[in-house]
Write an enzyme that holds these catalytic residues in place. Sequence first.
Site, short mmCIF file in Angstrom:
data_model
loop_
_atom_site.label_atom_id
_atom_site.label_comp_id
_atom_site.label_asym_id
_atom_site.label_seq_id
_atom_site.Cartn_x
_atom_site.Cartn_y
_atom_site.Cartn_z
N GLY A 167 38.07 50.37 41.87
CA GLY A 167 36.83 50.88 42.45
C GLY A 167 36.72 50.80 43.96
O GLY A 167 35.76 51.34 44.53
N ASP A 168 37.67 50.16 44.62
CA ASP A 168 37.57 50.04 46.08
C ASP A 168 38.96 49.97 46.71
O ASP A 168 39.22 49.14 47.59
CB ASP A 168 36.77 48.79 46.44
CG ASP A 168 36.31 48.77 47.90
OD1 ASP A 168 36.24 49.87 48.51
OD2 ASP A 168 36.04 47.68 48.43
#
Length: 208
Positions: free
Chosen positions: A38-39
């Site tokens: 997610g990042d």
Amino acid sequence: DEPLPYRPPYRPRVRHLHVRAGHDALRSGIHRAGVIHGDIKPDNWLLRDKENTMHSISMKMTKSIVLIDFGRSIDMRILPAGSQFTVSSNTELFECVEMQTARPWTYQVDYYGILSCIHLMVHNEYMKVHQDRSTGLWKPTRAPHRRVDKELFTTLFRDLLNIRDCYSIPPLTKYIAEFEACLKRITPRVRHVQLQNHYQFMSQREAP
């Protein structure tokens, strides 16, 4: 205001470094474990050298990489099958195409992050994308650098930026194999010549 472009210390724009970075990023095993990071971005990769110490990806190219910062990760194993997401990451330079077009996403966010890291290694700047009016395909605003394997990088960015939906996530095994084949074609002599050319180019630039 638009954020300032990221400018890491200049590094040799040589083909084997770009291919190695792309290969190692693609081999990250988190998706096989059912986890969305997610990042994924350059700041969240660490490079491990022979002495087993860590360096930011913008500092030093070494033998292996480690993905860190799982604060935004999603464990898909604990969610109902077929779960999808529509929320934006609110990080302008790392919003995947699905976020930019208000479509559902799952692993596309990580694929976009990996491409952004590869783009940074090749072009020394963050990736920006646009939709081609003639084909409808999304692609980086910058063309592949002339010193990389154009066919390999073009295919990689075309496929991973244009995933049809969350049920059509392509496996990375194909691209890993292509990167490995490309690495085998880059001999130590080719690497040496590329580095020497780079140093000569840099010395000419720095001359008064």
